[in-house]
Design an enzyme around this catalytic site. Structure first.
Site, PDB file in Angstrom:
ATOM      1  N   HIS A  33      51.151  28.416  52.649  1.00 20.72           N
ATOM      2  CA  HIS A  33      50.052  28.332  51.694  1.00 20.72           C
ATOM      3  C   HIS A  33      50.040  29.609  50.853  1.00 20.72           C
ATOM      4  O   HIS A  33      50.211  30.705  51.379  1.00 20.72           O
ATOM      5  CB  HIS A  33      48.729  28.158  52.459  1.00 20.72           C
ATOM      6  CG  HIS A  33      47.526  28.328  51.606  1.00 20.72           C
ATOM      7  ND1 HIS A  33      47.365  27.653  50.416  1.00 20.72           N
ATOM      8  CD2 HIS A  33      46.415  29.117  51.747  1.00 20.72           C
ATOM      9  CE1 HIS A  33      46.212  28.009  49.871  1.00 20.72           C
ATOM     10  NE2 HIS A  33      45.618  28.892  50.659  1.00 20.72           N
ATOM     11  N   ASN A  89      45.869  30.913  44.032  1.00 17.97           N
ATOM     12  CA  ASN A  89      45.583  30.077  45.203  1.00 17.97           C
ATOM     13  C   ASN A  89      45.009  28.748  44.711  1.00 17.97           C
ATOM     14  O   ASN A  89      43.890  28.703  44.198  1.00 17.97           O
ATOM     15  CB  ASN A  89      44.583  30.828  46.087  1.00 17.97           C
ATOM     16  CG  ASN A  89      44.210  30.066  47.343  1.00 17.97           C
ATOM     17  OD1 ASN A  89      44.500  28.879  47.480  1.00 17.97           O
ATOM     18  ND2 ASN A  89      43.545  30.739  48.265  1.00 17.97           N
ATOM     19  N   CYS A 107      42.217  24.615  52.499  1.00 17.16           N
ATOM     20  CA  CYS A 107      43.584  24.926  52.061  1.00 17.16           C
ATOM     21  C   CYS A 107      44.645  24.242  52.917  1.00 17.16           C
ATOM     22  O   CYS A 107      45.804  24.135  52.517  1.00 17.16           O
ATOM     23  CB  CYS A 107      43.815  26.431  52.062  1.00 17.16           C
ATOM     24  SG  CYS A 107      42.697  27.283  50.954  1.00 17.16           S
TER      25      CYS A 107
HETATM   26  O1  UT7 Z   1      43.077  30.278  50.859  1.00 17.86           O
HETATM   27  C1  UT7 Z   1      42.070  30.445  51.809  1.00 17.86           C
HETATM   28  C2  UT7 Z   1      42.276  31.654  52.604  1.00 17.86           C
HETATM   29  N1  UT7 Z   1      42.040  32.842  51.830  1.00 17.86           N
HETATM   30  C3  UT7 Z   1      42.826  33.896  52.010  1.00 17.86           C
HETATM   31  O2  UT7 Z   1      43.786  33.821  52.743  1.00 17.86           O
HETATM   32  C4  UT7 Z   1      42.440  35.217  51.349  1.00 17.86           C
HETATM   33  C5  UT7 Z   1      42.462  36.333  52.367  1.00 17.86           C
HETATM   34  N2  UT7 Z   1      42.053  37.623  51.850  1.00 17.86           N
HETATM   35  C6  UT7 Z   1      42.767  38.300  50.919  1.00 17.86           C
HETATM   36  O3  UT7 Z   1      43.763  37.832  50.423  1.00 17.86           O
HETATM   37  C7  UT7 Z   1      42.331  39.711  50.564  1.00 17.86           C
HETATM   38  O4  UT7 Z   1      41.406  40.160  51.519  1.00 17.86           O
HETATM   39  C8  UT7 Z   1      41.696  39.842  49.148  1.00 17.86           C
HETATM   40  C9  UT7 Z   1      42.766  39.617  48.094  1.00 17.86           C
HETATM   41  C10 UT7 Z   1      40.582  38.819  48.978  1.00 17.86           C
HETATM   42  C11 UT7 Z   1      41.140  41.260  48.952  1.00 17.86           C
HETATM   43  O5  UT7 Z   1      42.162  42.227  49.193  1.00 17.86           O
HETATM   44  P1  UT7 Z   1      41.908  43.457  50.192  1.00 17.86           P
HETATM   45  O6  UT7 Z   1      43.116  44.257  50.156  1.00 17.86           O
HETATM   46  O7  UT7 Z   1      41.473  42.869  51.506  1.00 17.86           O
HETATM   47  O8  UT7 Z   1      40.743  44.211  49.472  1.00 17.86           O
HETATM   48  P2  UT7 Z   1      39.244  44.511  49.959  1.00 17.86           P
HETATM   49  O9  UT7 Z   1      38.406  43.293  49.841  1.00 17.86           O
HETATM   50  O10 UT7 Z   1      39.283  45.205  51.279  1.00 17.86           O
HETATM   51  O11 UT7 Z   1      38.804  45.545  48.871  1.00 17.86           O
HETATM   52  C12 UT7 Z   1      39.458  46.822  48.721  1.00 17.86           C
HETATM   53  C13 UT7 Z   1      38.858  47.535  47.533  1.00 17.86           C
HETATM   54  C14 UT7 Z   1      37.337  47.549  47.559  1.00 17.86           C
HETATM   55  O12 UT7 Z   1      36.925  48.787  47.027  1.00 17.86           O
HETATM   56  P3  UT7 Z   1      36.472  49.989  48.015  1.00 17.86           P
HETATM   57  O13 UT7 Z   1      35.340  49.436  48.824  1.00 17.86           O
HETATM   58  O14 UT7 Z   1      37.692  50.294  48.855  1.00 17.86           O
HETATM   59  O15 UT7 Z   1      36.089  51.057  47.066  1.00 17.86           O
HETATM   60  C15 UT7 Z   1      36.957  46.453  46.606  1.00 17.86           C
HETATM   61  O16 UT7 Z   1      35.696  46.657  46.002  1.00 17.86           O
HETATM   62  O17 UT7 Z   1      39.229  46.863  46.330  1.00 17.86           O
HETATM   63  C16 UT7 Z   1      38.049  46.564  45.574  1.00 17.86           C
HETATM   64  N3  UT7 Z   1      38.294  45.323  44.841  1.00 17.86           N
HETATM   65  C17 UT7 Z   1      38.852  45.307  43.617  1.00 17.86           C
HETATM   66  N4  UT7 Z   1      39.262  46.280  42.797  1.00 17.86           N
HETATM   67  C18 UT7 Z   1      39.791  45.928  41.616  1.00 17.86           C
HETATM   68  C19 UT7 Z   1      38.054  44.058  45.260  1.00 17.86           C
HETATM   69  N5  UT7 Z   1      38.432  43.194  44.292  1.00 17.86           N
HETATM   70  C20 UT7 Z   1      38.927  43.950  43.274  1.00 17.86           C
HETATM   71  C21 UT7 Z   1      39.487  43.634  42.018  1.00 17.86           C
HETATM   72  N6  UT7 Z   1      39.905  44.646  41.229  1.00 17.86           N
HETATM   73  N7  UT7 Z   1      39.630  42.351  41.598  1.00 17.86           N
END
Ligand code: UT7
Length: 327
Positions: A254, A284, A114
């Site tokens: 980004h 992204n 990225c």
């Molecule tokens: O460009 C390269 C660099 N990349 C980045 O900068 C991305 C960095 N990371 C992020 O932006 C975030 O971590 C994500 C957008 C990928 C995820 O967001 P988060 O707030 O960190 O969510 P999480 O992965 O901690 O998941 C929270 C909950 C989980 O459920 P439980 O375990 O709390 O029950 C996931 O299973 O959200 C759930 N979840 C979803 N629910 C509905 C994960 N994806 C989804 C979804 N829809 N699409």
């Protein structure tokens, strides 16, 4: 002293839109979750069979040449930033040159995930400042959909396809690429990578069945590093150039997650109106995200505006650039 200025910018996104409603019929997700957690409403997808990132890149380069009134034969070098090359080899840059009719240029790819655009722009600026080249194109071309698993709700809402290109030329004015800081931490690869398809683990029936030819991301780990590292590199490049938030006209981060952007900018003390954001419509787009955003807002920018560009991505690879707008 020669400086390296951006003398033109253009971008291209495919027509097909994949919005949150459509995604919520494909995987267990909702518009509400994606909007509040990431800030994305829709993304563009290249659906033309047999076309890869070079298709997007060539379209952006053709637009750039037309808009700057540059003939294809004037371009000496094309540097393509991509995480989604058409092939393992040859370079996507070489395919872009063929498709866009650049017969006099040589070309190669840069893989800095990225952060690819700002890394490639720094390289282009070095060729120009040294006097070695006079017209260089940096193109970021990303068909992210080629490595997204559309059954994985944790990654499939995040990414979109796009390309954007800039023309870099010499100037004696004090504008263009002024300074940049870059870092890499190879231990970060365990949190964000494609596990198979490279020389460590070539693609096989087993890797495909295990989903190892798709993006693997541990979101929370990446999130944490993205916030800290974009913040510190932005402040670092500002400090080196005696810039306060008041001196900077716009910050262009980004576009990976609206919450990451808000965390970086609020901690750095940037008011909302100084931060350029278009993640809502494109998701992204990896290396293409910063130039895509610059192109979208170029009507707001004026010559002499002081910009800070910052990116974080796989590697981990991250950094920030101080750019004075020159169009
Ligand atoms: O460009 C390269 C660099 N990349 C980045 O900068 C991305 C960095 N990371 C992020 O932006 C975030 O971590 C994500 C957008 C990928 C995820 O967001 P988060 O707030 O960190 O969510 P999480 O992965 O901690 O998941 C929270 C909950 C989980 O459920 P439980 O375990 O709390 O029950 C996931 O299973 O959200 C759930 N979840 C979803 N629910 C509905 C994960 N994806 C989804 C979804 N829809 N699409």
């Amino acid at each position: 002293m020669l400086n390296a200025k951006i003398s033109g910018i253009a971008s291209y996104v495919p027509d097909d839109i994949l919005d949150n409603e459509m995604l919520s019929k494909m995987v267990d997700t909702t518009d509400e979750w994606i909007t509040t957690r990431v800030g994305i409403k829709e993304r563009r997808i290249l659906k033309i069979e047999g076309e890869g990132s070079s298709y997007l890149g060539a379209k952006a380069v053709e637009k750039l040449l037309a808009e700057t009134g540059t003939s294809a034969d004037e371009i000496e070098l094309v540097i393509c930033a991509t995480s989604n090359p058409d092939y393992r080899f040859p370079s996507t840059a070489s395919v872009i040159c063929q498709k866009a009719g650049l017969k006099k240029a040589y070309a190669y790819d840069i893989q800095a995930a990225c952060a690819g655009f700002i890394v490639a722009l720094e390289d282009a600026a070095a060729y120009i400042k040294s006097g070695l080249r006079k017209k260089v194109i940096v193109v970021a071309a990303e068909k992210m959909s080629s490595m997204v698993d559309y059954t994985d709700r944790a990654t499939c809402p995040l990414f979109g396809d796009a390309a954007a290109a800039v023309l870099v030329e010499p100037t004696e004015e004090n504008v263009g690429v002024i300074d940049a800081v870059f870092h890499v931490d190879g231990s970060g690869r365990e949190h964000l990578l494609m596990k198979a398809g490279g020389s460590v683990k070539p693609a096989s029936v087993e890797t495909v069945m295990a989903g190892e030819n798709f993006i693997y991301q541990e979101g929370r780990q990446v999130y944490k590093h993205a916030v800290t590292d974009m913040l510190t590199s932005s402040l670092d490049v500002m400090k080196r150039n005696n810039l306060t938030v008041d001196d900077v006209d716009y910050l262009i981060p980004h576009q990976a997650n609206l919450r990451i952007i808000e965390a970086v900018t609020s901690r750095a003390g940037f008011p909302e109106e100084k931060v350029l954001v278009n993640i809502e419509h494109y998701g992204n787009t990896s290396a293409a995200s910063i130039p895509l955003c610059l192109d979208e807002y170029k009507g707001n920018l004026k010559k002499g505006d002081k910009l800070i560009l910052t990116a974080f991505g796989a590697g981990f690879t991250w950094g920030a650039m101080y750019l004075v707008w020159s169009i």
